[in-house]
Design an enzyme around this catalytic site. Structure first.
Site, PDB file in Angstrom:
ATOM      1  N   VAL A  45      20.192  14.861  -1.354  1.00 51.02           N
ATOM      2  CA  VAL A  45      18.834  14.588  -0.761  1.00 51.02           C
ATOM      3  C   VAL A  45      18.788  13.352   0.171  1.00 51.02           C
ATOM      4  CG1 VAL A  45      16.346  14.424  -1.056  1.00 51.02           C
ATOM      5  CG2 VAL A  45      17.377  16.257  -2.182  1.00 51.02           C
ATOM      6  N   GLY A 184      -1.500  12.421   0.010  1.00 53.17           N
ATOM      7  CA  GLY A 184      -0.738  11.820  -0.890  1.00 53.17           C
ATOM      8  C   GLY A 184      -0.413  10.370  -0.518  1.00 53.17           C
ATOM      9  N   ASP A 316      17.832  12.028 -10.501  1.00 54.41           N
ATOM     10  CA  ASP A 316      16.483  12.600 -10.217  1.00 54.41           C
ATOM     11  C   ASP A 316      16.230  13.610 -11.717  1.00 54.41           C
ATOM     12  OD1 ASP A 316      16.067  11.147  -8.191  1.00 54.41           O
ATOM     13  OD2 ASP A 316      15.363  12.628  -7.038  1.00 54.41           O
ATOM     14  N   HIS A 448      17.324 -22.791   4.667  1.00 55.58           N
ATOM     15  CA  HIS A 448      16.139 -23.149   5.558  1.00 55.58           C
ATOM     16  C   HIS A 448      16.547 -22.667   7.052  1.00 55.58           C
ATOM     17  CE1 HIS A 448      12.163 -24.419   6.759  1.00 55.58           C
ATOM     18  NE2 HIS A 448      12.771 -25.437   7.719  1.00 55.58           N
TER      19      HIS A 448
HETATM   20  P1  FAD Z   1      20.034  14.584  -5.044  1.00 52.65           P
HETATM   21  O1  FAD Z   1      20.065  13.672  -3.994  1.00 52.65           O
HETATM   22  O2  FAD Z   1      18.676  15.406  -5.104  1.00 52.65           O
HETATM   23  O3  FAD Z   1      21.292  15.657  -4.784  1.00 52.65           O
HETATM   24  C1  FAD Z   1      21.254  16.622  -5.594  1.00 52.65           C
HETATM   25  C2  FAD Z   1      22.210  17.763  -4.895  1.00 52.65           C
HETATM   26  O4  FAD Z   1      22.661  18.661  -5.842  1.00 52.65           O
HETATM   27  C3  FAD Z   1      21.977  18.144  -3.332  1.00 52.65           C
HETATM   28  O5  FAD Z   1      22.946  18.166  -2.708  1.00 52.65           O
HETATM   29  C4  FAD Z   1      21.941  19.794  -3.994  1.00 52.65           C
HETATM   30  O6  FAD Z   1      22.166  20.315  -2.658  1.00 52.65           O
HETATM   31  C5  FAD Z   1      22.794  19.776  -5.132  1.00 52.65           C
HETATM   32  N1  FAD Z   1      22.800  20.860  -5.761  1.00 52.65           N
HETATM   33  C6  FAD Z   1      21.628  21.136  -6.818  1.00 52.65           C
HETATM   34  N2  FAD Z   1      21.720  22.277  -7.453  1.00 52.65           N
HETATM   35  C7  FAD Z   1      22.823  22.781  -7.067  1.00 52.65           C
HETATM   36  C8  FAD Z   1      23.593  23.769  -7.332  1.00 52.65           C
HETATM   37  N3  FAD Z   1      23.158  24.644  -8.366  1.00 52.65           N
HETATM   38  N4  FAD Z   1      24.890  24.095  -6.900  1.00 52.65           N
HETATM   39  C9  FAD Z   1      25.235  23.274  -6.162  1.00 52.65           C
HETATM   40  N5  FAD Z   1      24.760  22.170  -5.647  1.00 52.65           N
HETATM   41  C10 FAD Z   1      23.497  21.712  -6.138  1.00 52.65           C
HETATM   42  N6  FAD Z   1      15.239   6.843  -2.986  1.00 52.65           N
HETATM   43  C11 FAD Z   1      15.469   5.444  -2.793  1.00 52.65           C
HETATM   44  O7  FAD Z   1      16.124   5.183  -3.481  1.00 52.65           O
HETATM   45  N7  FAD Z   1      15.202   4.946  -1.415  1.00 52.65           N
HETATM   46  C12 FAD Z   1      14.504   5.435  -0.569  1.00 52.65           C
HETATM   47  O8  FAD Z   1      14.354   5.023   0.359  1.00 52.65           O
HETATM   48  C13 FAD Z   1      14.149   6.822  -0.725  1.00 52.65           C
HETATM   49  N8  FAD Z   1      13.837   7.677   0.435  1.00 52.65           N
HETATM   50  C14 FAD Z   1      13.397   9.010   0.138  1.00 52.65           C
HETATM   51  C15 FAD Z   1      12.734   9.403   1.343  1.00 52.65           C
HETATM   52  C16 FAD Z   1      12.431  10.777   1.073  1.00 52.65           C
HETATM   53  C17 FAD Z   1      11.756  11.487   2.321  1.00 52.65           C
HETATM   54  C18 FAD Z   1      12.878  11.453  -0.122  1.00 52.65           C
HETATM   55  C19 FAD Z   1      12.794  12.980  -0.072  1.00 52.65           C
HETATM   56  C20 FAD Z   1      13.297  10.980  -1.183  1.00 52.65           C
HETATM   57  C21 FAD Z   1      13.712   9.537  -0.939  1.00 52.65           C
HETATM   58  N9  FAD Z   1      14.275   8.802  -2.041  1.00 52.65           N
HETATM   59  C22 FAD Z   1      14.759   7.483  -1.939  1.00 52.65           C
HETATM   60  C23 FAD Z   1      14.622   9.391  -3.172  1.00 52.65           C
HETATM   61  C24 FAD Z   1      16.237   9.870  -3.225  1.00 52.65           C
HETATM   62  O9  FAD Z   1      16.494  10.624  -2.182  1.00 52.65           O
HETATM   63  C25 FAD Z   1      16.592  10.390  -4.739  1.00 52.65           C
HETATM   64  O10 FAD Z   1      15.932   9.500  -5.740  1.00 52.65           O
HETATM   65  C26 FAD Z   1      17.953  10.904  -4.861  1.00 52.65           C
HETATM   66  O11 FAD Z   1      18.494  11.546  -3.768  1.00 52.65           O
HETATM   67  C27 FAD Z   1      18.391  11.330  -6.199  1.00 52.65           C
HETATM   68  O12 FAD Z   1      19.700  11.620  -6.251  1.00 52.65           O
HETATM   69  P2  FAD Z   1      20.492  12.691  -7.118  1.00 52.65           P
HETATM   70  O13 FAD Z   1      21.831  12.431  -7.163  1.00 52.65           O
HETATM   71  O14 FAD Z   1      19.875  12.774  -8.321  1.00 52.65           O
HETATM   72  O15 FAD Z   1      20.125  14.105  -6.526  1.00 52.65           O
END
Ligand code: FAD
Length: 473
Positions: A45, A184, A316, A448
């Site tokens: 994401v 929100g 997450d 500075h």
């Molecule tokens: P994710 O990045 O959610 O990745 C999960 C992956 O798992 C995805 O690619 C998905 O396709 C894959 N997946 C899920 N289920 C399956 C399955 N069954 N089989 C195969 N693949 C699967 N965080 C920050 O720290 N700074 C920021 O500036 C920030 N900005 C953001 C802006 C927006 C608009 C959004 C929506 C989020 C933002 N975030 C930010 C939050 C951040 O994106 C998440 O905290 C982060 O991506 C979480 O990482 P993750 O590895 O847990 O999972």
């Protein structure tokens, strides 16, 4: 041609900023690793639909603002024009470059990347459905679940209109709507609202709680709120959205005012950004022995190990805060634990940054939390109006504050609002992690003229006076 059955030491499900660093670290530690994600390259994401595209658009918003305000310096460009296709291309190019880069790093490390949707069949087997529909099987010794999260939806707002968008829809930048309602007042809504406002939309924010960014200290948020009040059409707090319906060319929204009165308004588009939900169901997690709590997060210990000892969960899907850098740290810990290293996820401070203009950033204990815990603290503030650097760049709309332990003068929390606060906060994180005192920050010579001096000057106020602020005793 792909083998139908693969045996691997470490399976990582999900290639976001939790999953791919976990896979890379495990490979760096000598393990055989398979990474499975639905996208063509790792990135999750954050790279495809979150942190990265939003920051690319926020950069454009900042350039627009600076161009408009340059007249104050005697420089005039005229009113900037916006080529939306070009802006979209810029954002997509950034995403492509970074996800492609992570894909390359994955190959360089010999991490086996499989594009497909994974589903646990039993505690040691993942079935993967490939993009063409065929399936393959991955047998694993250890697994790291990093499936991330998705936007929270509210049934009353699902009206079957593409004018009601989530963050992914808003990042696609379908057009520049004349008016946009952001439901929100959290960081995602404020960041994307700022982008649309800079592009020319009349942006209204509605928040159910009494203020935006409710988990940040009020004095920091106030500085941002003042700027947003000038750029947004309005910010409605303590106001509830009751429902919405599609009408010709827009969405009619029903609200309840703080006094309890219903009212209606029509907007060209609506962005619903009311939080995110963990992806912990629908991929056979129940077949592994891992346990999910009442909020949908996978339960983990300090090594991010689930109730099934050979399965780890990070990012997450494993709990708050839902932030990329927290996911990455957890990913490293899980990989180290699998490799048998003594390791634990035990941060003293996790920074939070809101990439609006000005940015708001905090880490460690907030003043609000200190009050709630009745913890004896001293809070010092340095207003950026007294910073030479802030003045030279015309950005005195800032504040740096420290939350200091009254007993031993250790730095417990740092909060900053102002341009580049997101870069500046790292000094605070390091100070807290290293157990620094206010004296350590005060005695550290800062270059500075820089904005970083505001951290040093806030520390000076703990034992005496900041050099550039005089408070009558
Ligand atoms: P994710 O990045 O959610 O990745 C999960 C992956 O798992 C995805 O690619 C998905 O396709 C894959 N997946 C899920 N289920 C399956 C399955 N069954 N089989 C195969 N693949 C699967 N965080 C920050 O720290 N700074 C920021 O500036 C920030 N900005 C953001 C802006 C927006 C608009 C959004 C929506 C989020 C933002 N975030 C930010 C939050 C951040 O994106 C998440 O905290 C982060 O991506 C979480 O990482 P993750 O590895 O847990 O999972």
């Amino acid at each position: 041609m792909t083998d139908n059955v693969i045996n691997t030491q470490v399976l990582v499900l999900g290639g976001g900023p939790g999953g791919y660093p976990a896979a890379f670290k495990a490979a760096d530690l000598g393990l055989d690793v398979t990474l499975v994600d639905m996208e063509k390259n790792p990135g999750g994401v954050c790279l495809y639909r979150g942190c990265i595209p939003s920051k690319a658009l926020l950069h454009a918003a900042k350039v627009l603002r600076e161009a408009r305000e340059a007249a104050e310096l005697g420089i005039s460009f005229g009113e900037p024009t916006i080529d939306l296709d070009q802006l979209r291309n810029f954002k997509d190019k950034v995403v492509g470059q970074l996800t492609g880069g992570v894909g390359l790093l994955s190959r360089q490390r010999k991490v086996r990347f499989i594009q497909g949707r994974g589903e646990f069949v039993d505690p040691h087997t993942l079935s993967v459905t490939l993009p063409g529909g065929e399936t393959m099987q991955v047998n694993f010794e250890y697994a790291v679940v990093a499936t991330g999260s998705r936007p929270t939806t509210i049934p009353a707002f699902e009206i079957g209109s593409d004018r009601v968008m989530d963050s992914t829809g808003a990042l696609a930048l379908p057009d520049i709507p004349e008016s946009l309602l952001v439901v929100g007042g959290g960081y995602i809504g404020l960041e994307l609202g700022s982008v649309y406002a800079a592009l020319g939309s009349k942006v209204t924010v509605v928040e159910m709680l009494p203020r935006i960014l409710a988990n940040g200290d009020e004095d920091l948020v106030q500085v941002l709120a003042k700027q947003l009040a000038a750029r947004f059409e309005k910010i409605m707090v303590s106001t509830q959205v009751l429902g919405m319906e599609a009408v010709e060319g827009g969405v009619r929204v029903r609200f309840r005012s703080p006094q309890g009165d219903p009212f209606e308004e029509t907007f060209s588009r609506v962005l619903v950004s009311v939080g995110r939900k963990p992806n912990s169901a629908g991929f056979g997690l129940e077949n592994t022995g891992a346990v999910v709590n009442s909020k949908g997060f996978i339960e983990v210990d300090e090594q991010r190990r689930t109730a099934a000892p050979h399965i780890f969960a990070i990012g997450d899907v494993a709990g708050e805060p839902m932030l990329a850098h927290k996911a990455t740290r957890e990913g490293h810990v899980a990989a180290e634990a699998i490799a048998g290293h003594p390791t634990a996820y035990d941060p003293m401070a996790i920074p939070a940054v809101v990439f609006t203009d000005p940015e708001v950033a905090w880490t460690g204990l907030t003043e609000m939390e200190a009050q709630a815990q009745k913890r004896p603290v001293q809070v010092t503030r340095f207003p950026w109006g007294a910073s030479g650097r802030a003045t030279t760049i015309g950005r005195s709309d800032g504040l740096t504050k420290l939350v200091i332990d009254s007993v031993n003068e250790r730095v417990l929390g740092v909060g900053i609002v102002g341009t580049n606060a997101g870069e500046l906060i790292s000094e605070g994180v390091l100070a807290i992690e290293m157990g620094a005192t206010a004296g350590d920050l005060e005695l550290t010579i800062h270059p500075h003229p820089t904005l970083s001096e505001t951290v040093m000057e806030s520390a000076e106020a703990v034992s005496g006076q900041s050099t550039h602020v005089y408070k009558r005793k």
